[in-house]
Design an enzyme around this catalytic site. Structure first.
Site, mmCIF file in Angstrom:
data_model
loop_
_atom_site.group_PDB
_atom_site.id
_atom_site.type_symbol
_atom_site.label_atom_id
_atom_site.label_comp_id
_atom_site.label_asym_id
_atom_site.label_seq_id
_atom_site.Cartn_x
_atom_site.Cartn_y
_atom_site.Cartn_z
ATOM 1 N N LYS A 126 -53.419 -80.546 84.168
ATOM 2 C CA LYS A 126 -53.500 -81.923 84.133
ATOM 3 C C LYS A 126 -55.045 -82.262 84.283
ATOM 4 O O LYS A 126 -55.667 -82.340 85.344
ATOM 5 C CB LYS A 126 -52.730 -82.456 85.791
ATOM 6 C CG LYS A 126 -52.538 -83.909 85.565
ATOM 7 C CD LYS A 126 -51.376 -84.422 86.503
ATOM 8 C CE LYS A 126 -51.183 -85.700 86.732
ATOM 9 N NZ LYS A 126 -52.332 -86.443 86.714
ATOM 10 N N TYR A 235 -51.788 -84.079 74.184
ATOM 11 C CA TYR A 235 -50.774 -83.478 74.700
ATOM 12 C C TYR A 235 -49.342 -84.184 74.541
ATOM 13 O O TYR A 235 -48.338 -83.731 74.929
ATOM 14 C CB TYR A 235 -50.896 -83.461 76.337
ATOM 15 C CG TYR A 235 -51.299 -84.806 77.147
ATOM 16 C CD1 TYR A 235 -50.637 -85.850 77.094
ATOM 17 C CD2 TYR A 235 -52.492 -84.735 77.502
ATOM 18 C CE1 TYR A 235 -50.919 -86.860 77.907
ATOM 19 C CE2 TYR A 235 -52.966 -85.866 78.411
ATOM 20 C CZ TYR A 235 -52.183 -86.851 78.230
ATOM 21 O OH TYR A 235 -52.751 -87.914 79.060
ATOM 22 N N LYS A 323 -49.631 -81.203 91.920
ATOM 23 C CA LYS A 323 -50.856 -81.791 92.467
ATOM 24 C C LYS A 323 -51.668 -80.811 93.257
ATOM 25 O O LYS A 323 -50.964 -79.985 93.881
ATOM 26 C CB LYS A 323 -50.805 -82.781 93.275
ATOM 27 C CG LYS A 323 -50.125 -84.227 92.525
ATOM 28 C CD LYS A 323 -51.015 -84.896 91.646
ATOM 29 C CE LYS A 323 -51.828 -85.787 92.220
ATOM 30 N NZ LYS A 323 -52.744 -86.542 91.463
ATOM 31 N N CYS A 417 -93.798 -82.122 108.302
ATOM 32 C CA CYS A 417 -92.401 -81.135 108.109
ATOM 33 C C CYS A 417 -92.013 -80.951 109.568
ATOM 34 O O CYS A 417 -92.827 -80.805 110.436
ATOM 35 C CB CYS A 417 -93.480 -80.123 107.580
ATOM 36 S SG CYS A 417 -92.235 -78.456 107.542
ATOM 37 N N CYS A 420 -93.219 -77.134 110.198
ATOM 38 C CA CYS A 420 -94.772 -76.911 110.498
ATOM 39 C C CYS A 420 -95.702 -77.997 110.901
ATOM 40 O O CYS A 420 -96.769 -77.665 111.228
ATOM 41 C CB CYS A 420 -95.429 -75.921 109.625
ATOM 42 S SG CYS A 420 -95.736 -77.232 108.086
HETATM 43 S S1 IVH Z 1 -48.088 -85.824 79.802
HETATM 44 C C1 IVH Z 1 -44.679 -88.684 79.731
HETATM 45 N N1 IVH Z 1 -49.622 -84.018 80.191
HETATM 46 O O1 IVH Z 1 -51.467 -87.830 83.857
HETATM 47 C C2 IVH Z 1 -45.894 -87.783 80.105
HETATM 48 N N2 IVH Z 1 -50.205 -86.018 80.984
HETATM 49 O O2 IVH Z 1 -49.969 -88.917 86.284
HETATM 50 C C3 IVH Z 1 -47.204 -88.199 79.724
HETATM 51 N N3 IVH Z 1 -52.456 -86.237 82.248
HETATM 52 O O3 IVH Z 1 -51.016 -90.771 82.311
HETATM 53 C C4 IVH Z 1 -48.246 -87.198 80.133
HETATM 54 N N4 IVH Z 1 -53.184 -84.185 81.739
HETATM 55 O O4 IVH Z 1 -53.023 -89.724 81.682
HETATM 56 C C5 IVH Z 1 -49.591 -85.216 80.308
HETATM 57 N N5 IVH Z 1 -51.444 -82.233 80.191
HETATM 58 C C6 IVH Z 1 -51.076 -83.552 80.744
HETATM 59 C C7 IVH Z 1 -51.972 -84.427 81.339
HETATM 60 C C8 IVH Z 1 -51.391 -85.706 81.559
HETATM 61 C C9 IVH Z 1 -53.353 -85.280 82.189
HETATM 62 C C10 IVH Z 1 -52.331 -87.838 82.743
HETATM 63 C C11 IVH Z 1 -51.953 -88.834 82.009
HETATM 64 C C12 IVH Z 1 -50.833 -89.429 82.494
HETATM 65 C C13 IVH Z 1 -51.190 -89.138 84.038
HETATM 66 C C14 IVH Z 1 -49.687 -88.975 84.921
#
Ligand code: IVH
Length: 695
Positions: A126, A235, A323, A417, A420
């Site tokens: 993420k 993605y 997370k 310092c 020293c």
């Molecule tokens: S999928 C419907 N894949 O996370 C799903 N989101 O908290 C759309 N994000 O708004 C998101 N990396 O900006 C997806 N590998 C990833 C991601 C990702 C970061 C962000 C994205 C989204 C937010 C959601």
């Protein structure tokens, strides 16, 4: 010849074909560089190709197309961004923070599905950046937009065009309309470099890579965005005019064919156990990715199942964000300490109420220099925002002014310092204040000794920080050369030292005399000279006399040595105390090294000009030792595999780098072959060591 075609027509056609081919070639190389991380051309060779395209387009402006790589920074500054309505809303994600919650999510999915439905997943990092939508018409990038509130965002087309990883024209045959979604991010190296420069210039640094990406995309002048280090991972798809992929895996494969950047760590996972492993594994690599992530995303791979699962309140049921611990947290500043470094640099250090951030407990954070303290308007008692990412020293990013207590007190820069008592001076034009005590300062002595004895320098085992402190405070040692005059009686007399440990230390000191020239140079502790520069200097000069005789011009001919480093080296040896120290160590005390083995008549070591890559686990020696041995033989050791790699050494567990080496048909050695190779070339026996640095 076709009737009615004049020679001029033919010339024009040939020219237009030539420009199109050149454009395609530049695009392909840009893709290799920005997306695949596998450049085929040197920077110079690429520039030459690019300049050829620029020259042809300048001579024939009618041949310039909007997707030409020369047109990335075309648009003039805008006065404001226009609104964009997303055809399908940009969703956000539900989150979880434990394996149990992940299982509960799977259970919720199962209840909504039918008995025969088989849940398979796709896991991805993420990315901690900014969600962006890209719209392609017939493969041509026509619009870039921010997510905004999910329904409407802002048109940032001119800015996304400047991002090298984003193709202006897709390769292959994409559908006539294609909306691609993904995350624009600022790589950590770029983030740090940006802040380093900002701090030097007395400007406000960026708080974290996400703000860096967001702020850069919000620039009205695309030239500013173009100068920022940004990249993207795609993605998902929005509108895709008739293209009906069956799964996320298929989308990811197709994206790669079209040259869209996808995260190389995305992975299909057959079941939830595989997802759990993925989540754990990714977390363990978090500090090494090169970009900030705030978790992993687990997605149902099969689109038919996604349809059955649907969404609730702008969040799909078919995906969940797992997370990771936050890399940012706020805590209270208890005090500011002033540390004196090896070269006298005074660094203010924030003493914090301990706080868990980015997976570790932090109680100190660097404040860089007094300009930074002033810029932050930092007072003792303030609540501050701490950022810790990518294994970098925790930083104080800002003061939460609303939480300032009435008795918060100013931070006073000492004038003397703290160790020293010599006056603190700040050379004009420099942001760093320094203790003027030089080598008379106990702190500088201590730091210099620590550095001299450290693992990548003379590697004097048993000479730890505590022992160095005692040696300096009892006036037994001031300069590194004094170490070699220590007697057994003197060492035995120190706290926690007995006859045996004294003997061991003396043996380690004796052993340290046989070293390499690169380690010796590094150990001297010249400002701006790290191990890589030291190795380059050693390879170039080979003897101490030659190094001492080098002038600024000759130094600048050494690889990676620019005017600043050359001046530092020159200044260092211009100081008689430093010259004497180097000579005493080498000539009187007998710290020596062998010339690079097998150097040819011109003095070039055997692996000169070669680039090696080490990957996987090495069990025969720590990775740094392997690297150093290769450098001693004249090779450059790189972190990633490219066409320019001469040789790859793959230990057990080697992964993507090995795969890439295989794809590029590069020569690959096993660890055993490597050990035998070193043995043949260096004529030395290798000790058994567990690898401390394996990945
Ligand atoms: S999928 C419907 N894949 O996370 C799903 N989101 O908290 C759309 N994000 O708004 C998101 N990396 O900006 C997806 N590998 C990833 C991601 C990702 C970061 C962000 C994205 C989204 C937010 C959601």
């Amino acid at each position: 010849m076709a009737a009615g075609r004049t020679p001029e027509h033919q010339d024009a056609e040939a020219l237009s074909r030539q420009v199109a081919e050149l454009r395609e070639s530049v695009n392909a190389h840009l893709h290799r560089y920005h997306v695949l991380d596998e450049p085929e051309l040197s920077d110079d060779a690429f520039d030459e190709l690019f300049d050829r395209l620029v020259a042809l387009e300048e001579a024939h402006p009618e041949l310039v197309t909007p997707d030409s790589p020369t047109q990335r920074v075309g648009a003039a500054p805008a006065s404001q961004f226009t609104e964009v309505r997303h055809a399908t809303p940009m969703l956000s994600l539900d989150k979880c923070a434990s394996v149990n919650e992940l299982s509960a999510w799977q259970e919720r999915c199962r209840r909504l599905l039918d008995d025969g439905d088989e849940l398979r997943y796709f896991c991805e990092p993420k990315i901690d950046g900014v969600a962006v939508s890209l719209l392609y018409h017939d493969g041509l990038l026509v619009r870039g937009a921010t997510r905004g509130n999910g329904e409407t965002g802002e048109d940032i087309t001119a800015n996304v065009r400047t991002i090298g990883a984003i193709p202006l024209q897709l390769a292959g045959s994409p559908p006539p309309t294609l909306e691609v979604r993904g995350e624009v991010y600022m790589p950590i190296a770029g983030f740090l470099a940006f802040n380093e420069r900002a701090r030097r210039a007395g400007e406000r640094p960026i708080v974290n890579p996400r703000n860096g990406a967001a702020g850069s995309l919000r620039q009205l002048d695309p030239k500013i965005t173009a100068a920022r280090p940004l990249s993207m991972f795609c993605y998902s798809i929005g509108d895709a005019a008739g293209w009906q992929p069956l799964s996320h895996s298929e989308v990811m494969q197709q994206f790669q064919i079209w040259r869209l950047p996808v995260n190389p760590r995305g992975k299909p996972c057959a079941d939830l156990d595989a997802c759990r492993c993925y989540v754990d594994d990714l977390l363990s690599k978090r500090d090494d990715l090169g970009y900030a992530i705030d978790g992993a995303v687990v997605k149902v791979d099969d689109f038919a199942l996604r349809d059955k699962l649907g969404q609730v309140t702008r969040k799909p049921r078919w995906a969940i964000a797992y997370k990771y611990p936050a890399e940012e947290a706020s805590t209270v500043l208890r005090d500011v300490d002033f540390q004196v470094g090896r070269t006298g640099a005074i660094t203010p250090v924030a003493k914090l109420e301990p706080i868990f951030v980015g997976g570790v407990t932090v109680s100190n954070a660097t404040l860089h220099n007094m300009d930074e303290v002033a810029r932050l308007d930092l007072r003792i008692g303030d609540t501050v925002l701490i950022h810790r990412a990518g294994d970098v020293i925790p930083q104080v990013m800002k003061v939460l002014e609303a939480e300032r207590p009435p008795d918060a007190s100013a931070v006073q820069m000492p004038t003397q310092c703290p160790i020293c008592a010599a006056p603190i001076v700040r050379p004009q034009g420099e942001v760093v204040a320094r203790c003027s005590g030089g080598l008379q300062c106990g702190a500088q002595q201590r730091e210099r000794l620590r550095h001299f004895a450290s693992r990548l320098a003379l590697n004097i085992e048993g000479l730890g920080d505590k022992l160095v402190d005692q040696l300096v405070s009892q006036n037994l040692v001031a300069a590194p050369s004094d170490l070699y005059a220590l007697t057994k009686e003197q060492i035995e007399g120190l706290e926690r030292m007995g006859a045996k440990s004294a003997e061991n230390l003396l043996a380690a000191l004796e052993g340290s005399k046989q070293t390499t020239f690169a380690r010796f140079i590094y150990a001297l502790g010249i400002r701006e000279v790290g191990e890589t520069t030291a190795a380059a200097l050693a390879a170039r000069y080979r003897t101490l006399d030659a190094l001492l005789a080098a002038d600024v011009e000759s130094l600048q001919l050494v690889e990676d040595v620019g005017p600043i480093v050359a001046a530092r080296v020159n200044d260092f040896f211009a100081d008689d105390a430093n010259r004497q120290l180097a000579k005493a160590l080498h000539e009187d005390i007998g710290v020596t090294w062998e010339l690079p083995e097998g150097a040819d008549d011109a003095g070039a070591p055997p692996l000169a000009g070669q680039t090696w890559v080490l990957t996987g686990t090495l069990s025969a020696m720590p990775r740094n030792d392997a690297k150093e041995r290769l450098q001693r033989l004249g090779a450059k050791v790189a972190g990633s595999v490219s066409k320019n790699t001469t040789q790859v050494v793959a230990g057990p567990g080697a992964g993507s780098k090995l795969e890439r080496a295989q794809t590029l048909s590069l020569p690959i050695m096993t660890e055993d072959e490597f050990v035998a190779f070193l043995h043949d070339h260096l004529h030395e026996r290798l000790n058994e060591h567990p690898d401390e640095n394996s990945r």
